[in-house]
Motif scaffolding. Structure first.
Motif, PDB file in Angstrom:
ATOM      1  N   LYS A  71      18.252 -19.831   5.587  1.00  0.00           N
ATOM      2  CA  LYS A  71      17.182 -18.581   5.676  1.00  0.00           C
ATOM      3  C   LYS A  71      17.347 -18.167   7.187  1.00  0.00           C
ATOM      4  CE  LYS A  71      13.375 -20.871   3.101  1.00  0.00           C
ATOM      5  NZ  LYS A  71      11.968 -21.429   3.110  1.00  0.00           N
ATOM      6  N   PRO A  72      16.973 -16.728   7.261  1.00  0.00           N
ATOM      7  CA  PRO A  72      17.167 -16.171   8.404  1.00  0.00           C
ATOM      8  C   PRO A  72      16.588 -16.901   9.671  1.00  0.00           C
ATOM      9  CG  PRO A  72      16.140 -14.697   7.060  1.00  0.00           C
ATOM     10  CD  PRO A  72      16.143 -15.953   6.412  1.00  0.00           C
ATOM     11  N   LEU A 127      20.230 -12.526   9.101  1.00  0.00           N
ATOM     12  CA  LEU A 127      19.816 -12.483   7.527  1.00  0.00           C
ATOM     13  C   LEU A 127      20.197 -13.629   6.668  1.00  0.00           C
ATOM     14  CD1 LEU A 127      20.878  -8.602   7.020  1.00  0.00           C
ATOM     15  CD2 LEU A 127      18.801  -9.613   7.678  1.00  0.00           C
ATOM     16  N   GLY A 128      20.390 -14.825   7.310  1.00  0.00           N
ATOM     17  CA  GLY A 128      20.718 -16.099   6.723  1.00  0.00           C
ATOM     18  C   GLY A 128      22.020 -15.953   6.013  1.00  0.00           C
ATOM     19  N   PHE A 179      24.398 -10.907   7.606  1.00  0.00           N
ATOM     20  CA  PHE A 179      24.235  -9.887   8.698  1.00  0.00           C
ATOM     21  C   PHE A 179      25.823  -9.221   8.906  1.00  0.00           C
ATOM     22  CE2 PHE A 179      24.091  -8.562  13.103  1.00  0.00           C
ATOM     23  CZ  PHE A 179      23.407  -7.403  12.963  1.00  0.00           C
ATOM     24  N   SER A 228      19.296 -14.233  -6.495  1.00  0.00           N
ATOM     25  CA  SER A 228      18.292 -14.093  -5.197  1.00  0.00           C
ATOM     26  C   SER A 228      16.904 -13.770  -5.338  1.00  0.00           C
ATOM     27  CB  SER A 228      19.000 -13.273  -4.206  1.00  0.00           C
ATOM     28  OG  SER A 228      19.204 -11.931  -4.850  1.00  0.00           O
ATOM     29  N   GLN A 271      14.930 -14.785  -2.166  1.00  0.00           N
ATOM     30  CA  GLN A 271      15.877 -14.563  -0.903  1.00  0.00           C
ATOM     31  C   GLN A 271      15.862 -13.037  -0.872  1.00  0.00           C
ATOM     32  OE1 GLN A 271      19.310 -16.433  -2.567  1.00  0.00           O
ATOM     33  NE2 GLN A 271      18.817 -18.349  -1.268  1.00  0.00           N
ATOM     34  N   VAL A 272      14.543 -12.658  -0.197  1.00  0.00           N
ATOM     35  CA  VAL A 272      14.793 -10.843   0.161  1.00  0.00           C
ATOM     36  C   VAL A 272      15.863 -10.755   1.066  1.00  0.00           C
ATOM     37  CG1 VAL A 272      13.120  -9.181   0.858  1.00  0.00           C
ATOM     38  CG2 VAL A 272      12.211 -11.083  -0.272  1.00  0.00           C
ATOM     39  N   TRP A 273      16.148 -11.602   2.211  1.00  0.00           N
ATOM     40  CA  TRP A 273      16.976 -11.248   3.268  1.00  0.00           C
ATOM     41  C   TRP A 273      18.344 -10.840   2.453  1.00  0.00           C
ATOM     42  CZ3 TRP A 273      14.284 -15.867   2.789  1.00  0.00           C
ATOM     43  CH2 TRP A 273      15.151 -16.800   2.053  1.00  0.00           C
ATOM     44  N   TRP A 274      18.601 -11.223   1.302  1.00  0.00           N
ATOM     45  CA  TRP A 274      19.949 -11.351   0.784  1.00  0.00           C
ATOM     46  C   TRP A 274      20.074  -9.887   0.106  1.00  0.00           C
ATOM     47  CZ3 TRP A 274      22.509 -15.367  -2.710  1.00  0.00           C
ATOM     48  CH2 TRP A 274      24.126 -15.024  -2.745  1.00  0.00           C
ATOM     49  N   PRO A 285      18.514  -6.040   2.432  1.00  0.00           N
ATOM     50  CA  PRO A 285      19.080  -5.193   3.222  1.00  0.00           C
ATOM     51  C   PRO A 285      20.254  -4.176   2.875  1.00  0.00           C
ATOM     52  CG  PRO A 285      18.961  -7.396   4.373  1.00  0.00           C
ATOM     53  CD  PRO A 285      18.394  -7.236   2.772  1.00  0.00           C
TER      54      PRO A 285
END
Length: 263
Positions: A40-41, A47-48, A57, A228, A233-236, A239
């Motif tokens: 996770k971030p 951004l994990g 990232f 995802s 996994q929103v961070w994947w 972005p």
């Protein structure tokens, strides 16, 4: 300064260009380095990490280079092809104009996405194959708009006088016609970049993009096909979507409002 929308677009473009140029300096990790998957971030990984443990990232930063290169290089080819055909049709007229218009009409009648998918399927995978496939289907709008403008310019009295005096065609085209097209060329190129980036993102999402090079569309492809969304996994997956939208909006603002100011 008065055109705030266009200024905002220029700032957005310059920001992503700067990120692409300084990717080696600002990226915390090598995007190909493997580590612990699905982190996770955190402070270590903003951004994990993805399913291979690669820093997302860092992938996003290096993805700017691929996405911008594909968009800008495709736009250069599209603008060049469209300009050459427009100059031939608008300057010579007659049979040359009818042939160019017929070819343009036929190309516009063919659905661009299926044709692009077909070209990608038969070409070797790679950046230049992707650029070629996008360019073949995207030049028609530029050629049609520029042709109309070239015809208007070539009907001006001083152009007719130079033709009568026997001034060579390259001199007329490069000294008088092309300088009067520069604003339209720049705005059409900006719009072509945004269109090419959207097409590349769609093709990469379908798994028909570049291999071994992570563009934003490619990151999105692996995010969705590694579930995802189901994993939350929103961070994947979010972005790259945001970056694609902002970058495309930047070029659209420059292209649309630049042309509007010209009009």
């Amino acid at each position: 300064r008065q055109n705030k929308a266009m200024l905002a677009g220029i700032i957005i473009i310059l920001f992503f260009v700067l990120v692409a140029l300084l990717a080696d300096l600002i990226s915390p990790y090598d995007p190909s380095t493997l580590g612990v998957a699905y982190q996770k971030p955190s402070r270590e990984h903003l951004l994990g990490t993805n399913d291979l443990g690669q820093d997302i990232f860092s992938e996003m930063i290096y993805g700017v280079r691929v996405s911008l290169f594909l968009g800008i290089f495709s736009a250069l080819i599209v603008t060049f092809v469209g300009s050459v055909l427009a100059l031939i049709a608008g300057y010579y007229g007659g049979a040359a104009d009818r042939i160019v218009c017929a070819v343009t009409d036929i190309a516009m009648a063919v659905p661009s996405l299926p044709l692009t998918l077909l070209l990608i399927a038969y070409l070797k995978s790679g950046v230049f194959s992707l650029v070629l496939a996008i360019s073949i289907t995207a030049w028609t709008g530029t050629a049609r708009i520029l042709r109309s403008r070239v015809r208007q310019i070539c009907r001006l009295p001083y152009i007719q006088i130079e033709k009568t005096l026997g001034v060579k065609t390259p001199v007329i085209l490069f000294r008088h016609v092309l300088p009067n097209l520069k604003d339209i060329l720049l705005t059409r190129m900006a719009l072509s970049v945004s269109g090419a980036m959207m097409t590349e993102s769609g093709l990469s999402f379908l798994g028909l993009g570049t291999y071994g090079q992570k563009s934003w569309g490619n990151i999105l492809h692996f995010a969705f096909f590694r579930n995802s969304i189901l994993r939350g996994q929103v961070w994947w997956y979010l972005p790259p979507i945001i970056c694609i939208c902002i970058a495309v909006m930047g070029f659209m603002l420059v292209g649309y409002y630049g042309q509007q100011k010209k009009d």
